[in-house]
Design a protein around this motif. Structure first.
Motif, PDB file in Angstrom:
ATOM      1  N   SER A 177     -13.764 -14.362   1.800  1.00  0.00           N
ATOM      2  CA  SER A 177     -12.661 -14.977   2.530  1.00  0.00           C
ATOM      3  C   SER A 177     -11.584 -15.406   1.540  1.00  0.00           C
ATOM      4  O   SER A 177     -11.867 -16.127   0.575  1.00  0.00           O
ATOM      5  N   LEU A 178     -10.342 -14.950   1.795  1.00  0.00           N
ATOM      6  CA  LEU A 178      -9.206 -15.287   0.932  1.00  0.00           C
ATOM      7  C   LEU A 178      -8.041 -15.708   1.802  1.00  0.00           C
ATOM      8  O   LEU A 178      -7.590 -14.946   2.653  1.00  0.00           O
ATOM      9  N   ASP A 179      -7.559 -16.933   1.611  1.00  0.00           N
ATOM     10  CA  ASP A 179      -6.452 -17.479   2.398  1.00  0.00           C
ATOM     11  C   ASP A 179      -5.371 -17.973   1.443  1.00  0.00           C
ATOM     12  O   ASP A 179      -5.554 -18.971   0.744  1.00  0.00           O
ATOM     13  N   LEU A 193      -7.624  -5.027  -2.750  1.00  0.00           N
ATOM     14  CA  LEU A 193      -7.822  -6.280  -2.031  1.00  0.00           C
ATOM     15  C   LEU A 193      -8.174  -6.082  -0.568  1.00  0.00           C
ATOM     16  O   LEU A 193      -8.875  -6.892   0.023  1.00  0.00           O
ATOM     17  N   VAL A 194      -7.707  -5.019   0.032  1.00  0.00           N
ATOM     18  CA  VAL A 194      -7.936  -4.795   1.455  1.00  0.00           C
ATOM     19  C   VAL A 194      -9.182  -3.934   1.671  1.00  0.00           C
ATOM     20  O   VAL A 194      -9.517  -3.591   2.788  1.00  0.00           O
ATOM     21  N   PHE A 198     -13.978  -8.004   2.583  1.00  0.00           N
ATOM     22  CA  PHE A 198     -13.541  -9.258   3.172  1.00  0.00           C
ATOM     23  C   PHE A 198     -13.932  -9.404   4.631  1.00  0.00           C
ATOM     24  O   PHE A 198     -13.815  -8.477   5.427  1.00  0.00           O
ATOM     25  N   LEU A 201      -8.956 -12.015   5.521  1.00  0.00           N
ATOM     26  CA  LEU A 201      -7.898 -11.871   4.527  1.00  0.00           C
ATOM     27  C   LEU A 201      -6.596 -12.356   5.143  1.00  0.00           C
ATOM     28  O   LEU A 201      -6.067 -11.727   6.065  1.00  0.00           O
ATOM     29  N   VAL A 224      -7.449  -9.901   9.646  1.00  0.00           N
ATOM     30  CA  VAL A 224      -6.415  -9.494   8.694  1.00  0.00           C
ATOM     31  C   VAL A 224      -5.090 -10.064   9.192  1.00  0.00           C
ATOM     32  O   VAL A 224      -4.605  -9.688  10.253  1.00  0.00           O
TER      33      VAL A 224
END
Length: 337
Positions: A177-179, A193-194, A198, A201, A224
């Motif tokens: 998880s990246l916010d 990154l995509v 994930f 994202l 996404v």
């Protein structure tokens, strides 16, 4: 006689062993060892000794009982969470690096927190969850965070971060998880990154440019959100066949691709493609999405008739407004209102 003695000898030994005092077991390690206690008190001092951390006092030797702190079974501090405090001031203290058993660090809704993300965080080799959100932390995202190899979740949202997204985030094997929403990040989305790893994202409300990197992975991603950026090109690969995905928000970009032949995943519950340059017709696969709760295709260049199916009509007029030449229900009904 010798045989009788040899017969009773094991019995005597067993009785003697039972009567002997039990060897004392080693003392368990103390809760909140001095290194953790000292690190927490240094953190408090660096943040201006706020009243929020009033329980952080050397008079109480067991810091595991303090507010905003949790410990593991061994008595080591493994969770620090400071949130919703207006009396916290200063930069992220370097003393945090002394909490070597820390698994989770959360600094949330602290408007007085300023400065850059310090490189000393990379000393926290056990860190899995990092939140620095709704603060006035600024500067770039350090590439050195890639040393935290077991990171699972990173939330750096709602800050004043600038510069580009580090390519190293794509190399973190456990990051799910990246916010990074609501910052001032620029540049392109890193190529890896995509892809693949994930669950969530979120890069919305930045100044990111360029295309969305192609991703043909069939992973378990759920969310996404790349909205409110300056992204261009084709994003149709996000809906690759067989890829389960729940929420996609690509609104307010400059994306340009043909929507006509897309086959949307049946798990989709939220789709916002508004305010782009998307062309073509509304595909029949959209009408078959019984789980879709949110839909917005407005402010694009879509044309042609809408599929005459309940899955399209049930969303009403608003999702299709301000397109080039869409026609059919519910558009015609909307125009008569």
């Amino acid at each position: 006689m010798a045989s009788t003695t040899s017969f009773f000898l094991p019995v005597v030994l067993l009785v003697a062993a039972a009567a002997a005092p039990a060897r004392s077991s080693p003392h368990p390690p103390p809760r909140c060892p001095p290194s953790d206690l000292h690190a927490l008190l240094s953190v408090k001092q660096s943040l201006g000794n706020p009243a929020t951390l009033s329980t952080w006092s050397p008079a109480s030797g067991d810091c595991c009982k303090w507010d905003h702190v949790r410990c593991d079974e061994a008595g080591r501090v493994n969770n620090v969470f400071i949130d919703g405090a207006d009396d916290v001031h200063g930069q992220i203290p370097s003393a945090v690096a002394g909490l070597t058993a820390l698994m989770s660090l959360s600094l949330f809704r602290l408007p007085g927190l300023t400065g850059a993300i310090p490189p000393c965080l990379t000393a926290l080799s056990n860190l899995q969850f990092l939140t620095i959100s709704h603060t006035n932390v600024s500067g770039t995202i350090p590439e050195s965070l890639v040393r935290l190899r077991i990171l699972d979740s990173v939330d750096l949202s709602n800050n004043r971060l600038t510069g580009s997204i580090p390519n190293s985030f794509a190399d973190l094997p456990n990051l799910r998880s990246l916010d990074l929403r609501h910052n001032q990040l620029t540049g392109s989305i890193p190529a890896g990154l995509v892809q693949g790893q994930f669950r969530s994202l979120i890069l919305s409300y930045n100044q990111l440019t360029g295309p969305i990197p192609r991703d043909d992975a069939q992973d378990e991603i759920n969310t996404v959100d790349l909205s409110h950026n300056r992204l261009t090109g084709d994003a149709s690969h996000l809906f690759a066949p067989g890829r389960p995905i729940g929420k996609v928000d690509l609104s307010w970009n400059n994306l340009d691709f043909d929507l006509s032949k897309l086959v949307f995943p049946p798990e989709l519950t939220y789709l916002d493609l508004s305010h782009n340059r998307i062309r073509g017709t509304v595909p029949a696969s959209l009408a078959r999405l019984s789980t879709l709760e949110k839909l917005d295709l407005s402010y694009n260049h879509l044309c042609g008739p809408l599929p005459k199916m309940h899955g399209v009509i049930r969303h009403g007029c608003k999702p299709y407004e301000h397109n080039q030449c869409l026609r059919g229900a519910p558009i015609e009904t909307c125009h008569r209102l």
